[in-house]
Design a protein around this motif. Structure first.
Motif, PDB file in Angstrom:
ATOM      1  N   ASP A  32      54.650  17.659  20.318  1.00 56.22           N
ATOM      2  CA  ASP A  32      54.816  16.895  21.366  1.00 56.22           C
ATOM      3  C   ASP A  32      53.726  16.542  22.100  1.00 56.22           C
ATOM      4  O   ASP A  32      53.441  16.894  23.275  1.00 56.22           O
ATOM      5  CB  ASP A  32      56.152  17.546  22.272  1.00 56.22           C
ATOM      6  N   THR A  33      52.351  16.340  21.326  1.00 51.77           N
ATOM      7  CA  THR A  33      51.195  16.082  21.848  1.00 51.77           C
ATOM      8  C   THR A  33      50.405  15.231  21.247  1.00 51.77           C
ATOM      9  O   THR A  33      50.844  14.669  20.139  1.00 51.77           O
ATOM     10  CB  THR A  33      50.249  17.382  21.907  1.00 51.77           C
ATOM     11  N   ILE A  34      49.626  14.449  21.799  1.00 48.22           N
ATOM     12  CA  ILE A  34      48.469  13.461  21.249  1.00 48.22           C
ATOM     13  C   ILE A  34      47.444  14.267  20.548  1.00 48.22           C
ATOM     14  O   ILE A  34      46.648  15.331  21.341  1.00 48.22           O
ATOM     15  CB  ILE A  34      47.574  12.564  21.982  1.00 48.22           C
ATOM     16  N   TYR A  35      46.993  14.410  19.499  1.00 50.91           N
ATOM     17  CA  TYR A  35      46.279  15.293  18.695  1.00 50.91           C
ATOM     18  C   TYR A  35      45.095  14.620  18.065  1.00 50.91           C
ATOM     19  O   TYR A  35      45.070  13.724  17.616  1.00 50.91           O
ATOM     20  CB  TYR A  35      47.190  15.910  17.537  1.00 50.91           C
ATOM     21  N   PHE A  36      44.073  15.255  18.271  1.00 48.74           N
ATOM     22  CA  PHE A  36      42.739  14.874  17.691  1.00 48.74           C
ATOM     23  C   PHE A  36      42.162  15.701  16.498  1.00 48.74           C
ATOM     24  O   PHE A  36      41.959  16.950  16.941  1.00 48.74           O
ATOM     25  CB  PHE A  36      41.547  14.654  18.698  1.00 48.74           C
ATOM     26  N   ASP A  37      41.880  15.356  15.544  1.00 50.65           N
ATOM     27  CA  ASP A  37      41.115  16.021  14.470  1.00 50.65           C
ATOM     28  C   ASP A  37      39.904  15.395  13.724  1.00 50.65           C
ATOM     29  O   ASP A  37      39.777  13.940  14.078  1.00 50.65           O
ATOM     30  CB  ASP A  37      41.880  16.296  13.201  1.00 50.65           C
ATOM     31  N   CYS A  48      51.410  16.204  28.123  1.00 46.02           N
ATOM     32  CA  CYS A  48      52.109  15.653  29.311  1.00 46.02           C
ATOM     33  C   CYS A  48      53.262  16.456  29.609  1.00 46.02           C
ATOM     34  O   CYS A  48      54.282  16.106  28.844  1.00 46.02           O
ATOM     35  CB  CYS A  48      52.301  14.201  29.486  1.00 46.02           C
ATOM     36  N   ILE A  49      53.332  17.352  30.596  1.00 54.44           N
ATOM     37  CA  ILE A  49      54.592  18.204  30.749  1.00 54.44           C
ATOM     38  C   ILE A  49      55.080  17.774  32.314  1.00 54.44           C
ATOM     39  O   ILE A  49      54.319  18.454  33.078  1.00 54.44           O
ATOM     40  CB  ILE A  49      54.327  19.406  30.484  1.00 54.44           C
ATOM     41  N   THR A  50      56.259  17.212  32.487  1.00 57.77           N
ATOM     42  CA  THR A  50      56.667  16.897  33.763  1.00 57.77           C
ATOM     43  C   THR A  50      55.598  16.469  34.811  1.00 57.77           C
ATOM     44  O   THR A  50      55.420  17.024  35.828  1.00 57.77           O
ATOM     45  CB  THR A  50      57.320  18.295  34.257  1.00 57.77           C
TER      46      THR A  50
END
Length: 58
Positions: A32-37, A48-50
């Motif tokens: 549940d994240t935007i991931y960069f590789d 983004c959490i709450t």
């Protein structure tokens, strides 16, 4: 910093990261994240959490 400014900064960083040779920017549903590789190696993620935003650069 307001949520709008943080979101704008995150969007700008995602656009920039996509221009780097060998980079990928994508949503990882399992985390549940935007991931960069970069060439298959993690170099960062956004979460983004709450309404709190987290930026992790590895």
């Amino acid at each position: 910093m307001t949520n709008y400014k943080i979101r704008k900064h995150m969007d700008d960083l995602m656009v920039f990261a996509k221009t780097l040779p060998g980079s990928n920017v994508y949503y990882r549903e399992d985390w549940d994240t935007i991931y960069f590789d970069l060439k298959g190696k993690k170099f960062g993620q956004f979460e983004c959490i709450t309404n709190d935003f987290f930026i992790c650069l590895a």
